[in-house]
Design a protein around this motif. Structure first.
Motif, short mmCIF file in Angstrom:
data_model
loop_
_atom_site.label_atom_id
_atom_site.label_comp_id
_atom_site.label_asym_id
_atom_site.label_seq_id
_atom_site.Cartn_x
_atom_site.Cartn_y
_atom_site.Cartn_z
N ALA A 80 0.83 -1.21 0.00
CA ALA A 80 0.00 0.00 0.00
C ALA A 80 0.86 1.26 0.00
O ALA A 80 0.62 2.18 -0.79
CB ALA A 80 -0.93 -0.01 1.21
N LEU A 81 1.87 1.32 0.87
CA LEU A 81 2.73 2.50 0.93
C LEU A 81 3.59 2.63 -0.32
O LEU A 81 3.83 3.74 -0.81
CB LEU A 81 3.60 2.44 2.19
N GLY A 82 4.08 1.49 -0.83
CA GLY A 82 4.84 1.54 -2.08
C GLY A 82 3.99 2.02 -3.23
O GLY A 82 4.46 2.79 -4.08
N GLY A 83 2.74 1.59 -3.27
CA GLY A 83 1.83 2.05 -4.31
C GLY A 83 1.55 3.54 -4.20
O GLY A 83 1.46 4.24 -5.22
N VAL A 84 1.43 4.04 -2.98
CA VAL A 84 1.23 5.48 -2.78
C VAL A 84 2.43 6.26 -3.31
O VAL A 84 2.28 7.25 -4.04
CB VAL A 84 0.98 5.79 -1.30
N ALA A 85 3.64 5.82 -2.94
CA ALA A 85 4.85 6.53 -3.36
C ALA A 85 5.00 6.55 -4.87
O ALA A 85 5.26 7.60 -5.48
CB ALA A 85 6.08 5.90 -2.70
N THR A 86 4.83 5.40 -5.52
CA THR A 86 4.99 5.34 -6.97
C THR A 86 3.88 6.07 -7.70
O THR A 86 4.13 6.78 -8.69
CB THR A 86 5.05 3.88 -7.43
N GLY A 156 7.44 -6.37 -6.39
CA GLY A 156 7.39 -5.75 -7.70
C GLY A 156 6.24 -6.23 -8.55
O GLY A 156 5.74 -5.49 -9.41
N ALA A 157 5.77 -7.46 -8.33
CA ALA A 157 4.65 -7.98 -9.10
C ALA A 157 3.38 -7.19 -8.87
O ALA A 157 2.50 -7.14 -9.74
CB ALA A 157 4.42 -9.45 -8.75
N VAL A 158 3.26 -6.57 -7.71
CA VAL A 158 2.07 -5.77 -7.39
C VAL A 158 2.32 -4.29 -7.63
O VAL A 158 1.41 -3.56 -8.05
CB VAL A 158 1.63 -6.02 -5.93
N LEU A 159 3.54 -3.83 -7.39
CA LEU A 159 3.83 -2.40 -7.48
C LEU A 159 4.05 -1.94 -8.91
O LEU A 159 3.57 -0.87 -9.30
CB LEU A 159 5.06 -2.06 -6.63
N ILE A 160 4.77 -2.71 -9.71
CA ILE A 160 5.16 -2.25 -11.05
C ILE A 160 3.96 -2.02 -11.98
O ILE A 160 3.87 -0.98 -12.64
CB ILE A 160 6.16 -3.24 -11.68
N GLY A 214 -3.37 10.04 -2.62
CA GLY A 214 -2.70 9.14 -1.69
C GLY A 214 -3.68 8.29 -0.90
O GLY A 214 -3.47 7.09 -0.71
N VAL A 215 -4.75 8.91 -0.44
CA VAL A 215 -5.76 8.16 0.32
C VAL A 215 -6.41 7.10 -0.56
O VAL A 215 -6.57 5.93 -0.16
CB VAL A 215 -6.83 9.12 0.88
#
Length: 290
Positions: A80-86, A156-160, A214-215
């Protein structure tokens, strides 16, 4: 009926409607919290009773002693936090480019982003999985994408695939369009690079939009179920939503740990929303007084 009586009646009806809507919204959460504090036998025998007769934290203890629930929470937090940042960075960068930079094909690129928002995510899951699975030189793969698992069973499979979602690009593009072009023109005259204009001038002015995005991104990443279930099949990589599904099977349902886990899984989203809501309101008020 006098005007004052109509105002009193209207206010009373409005208050009653707000109370009823609040009760229907809050009561399921209250029932879930109350039931999570009941012993297993009491959950089935008095499921309509709101207050537990013998409150206990055994269901919460079971979550962390009978399974890696703490690891599930950590995995969901990272995703979740990685997705927010990217999403904030790449979505903001792409949105700024589409809103403030003039280049050939800008309208076509924006149309492609809008068109991708209309494609159901379920359609792209198989191609996305194959691309991540056969990504060259990652996860044991050779140059031709063979021999390993690629990005599968990694964060990475979820974030990329969602690092710069179409909605994030569209949302930030609309927000940047509302900001004056003269700010960027003045910075260019002073010799500022395009990235510095984005980072130091426009991005700070877009804090309200970034907070909203972000939310939404955190909520979507924290609550995601289907794609993590497909891309993260290693038990150590499961997210909290996938982990909770393990308490329901064809033979029995562990209601106590399931509801306790539901409460714990709901808290981060509620906390983020409460704090971000306050920040968004304050930022809009501050922006309006400039």
């Amino acid at each position: 009926m006098s005007a004052q009586a109509r105002r009193v009646l209207g206010r009373s009806v409005w208050t009653l409607a707000v109370v009823l809507i609040s009760l229907t919204t809050v009561m399921p959460l209250v029932w879930t919290l109350s039931t999570s504090l009941k012993p297993e036998g009491e959950i089935l025998s008095s499921y309509l009773q709101l207050a537990p007769e013998n409150p206990t934290l055994a269901n919460y203890v079971t979550l962390f002693t009978d399974g890696p629930f703490g690891q599930y929470l950590a995995n969901s937090a990272i995703i979740a936090l990685g997705g927010v940042a990217t999403n904030l960075f790449f979505g903001g960068l792409a949105g700024y480019a589409l809103a403030k930079l003039s280049f050939r094909g800008r309208g076509v690129v924006f149309s492609l982003f809008l068109g991708s928002m209309m494609v159901p995510g379920i359609i792209t899951m198989v191609p996305t999985f194959l691309v991540l699975r056969r990504f060259p030189l990652v996860g044991g793969n050779d140059l031709f994408g063979e021999g390993g698992a690629g990005f599968i069973n990694s964060y990475g499979a979820v974030l990329i695939p969602f690092a710069a979602g179409p909605f994030a690009v569209f949302f930030m593009r609309q927000f940047f369009q509302a900001l004056p072009d003269e700010l960027g023109d003045a910075a260019r005259i002073d010799g500022a690079s395009e990235f510095r204009i984005f980072w130091n001038i426009y991005l700070p002015l877009a804090k309200a939009g970034l907070a909203v995005l972000g939310v939404l991104t955190f909520q979507a990443g924290w609550n995601s179920f289907l794609w993590p279930l497909i891309a993260l099949n290693d038990p150590e990589m499961l997210t909290v939503q996938v982990g909770l599904a393990g308490y329901v099977n064809e033979y029995q349902t562990q209601y106590g740990p399931l509801l306790a886990g539901t409460i714990l899984a709901s808290l981060p989203v509620l906390v983020v929303f409460i704090f971000a809501q306050r920040y968004i309101i304050e930022n809009f008020a501050h922006t309006g007084t400039k």
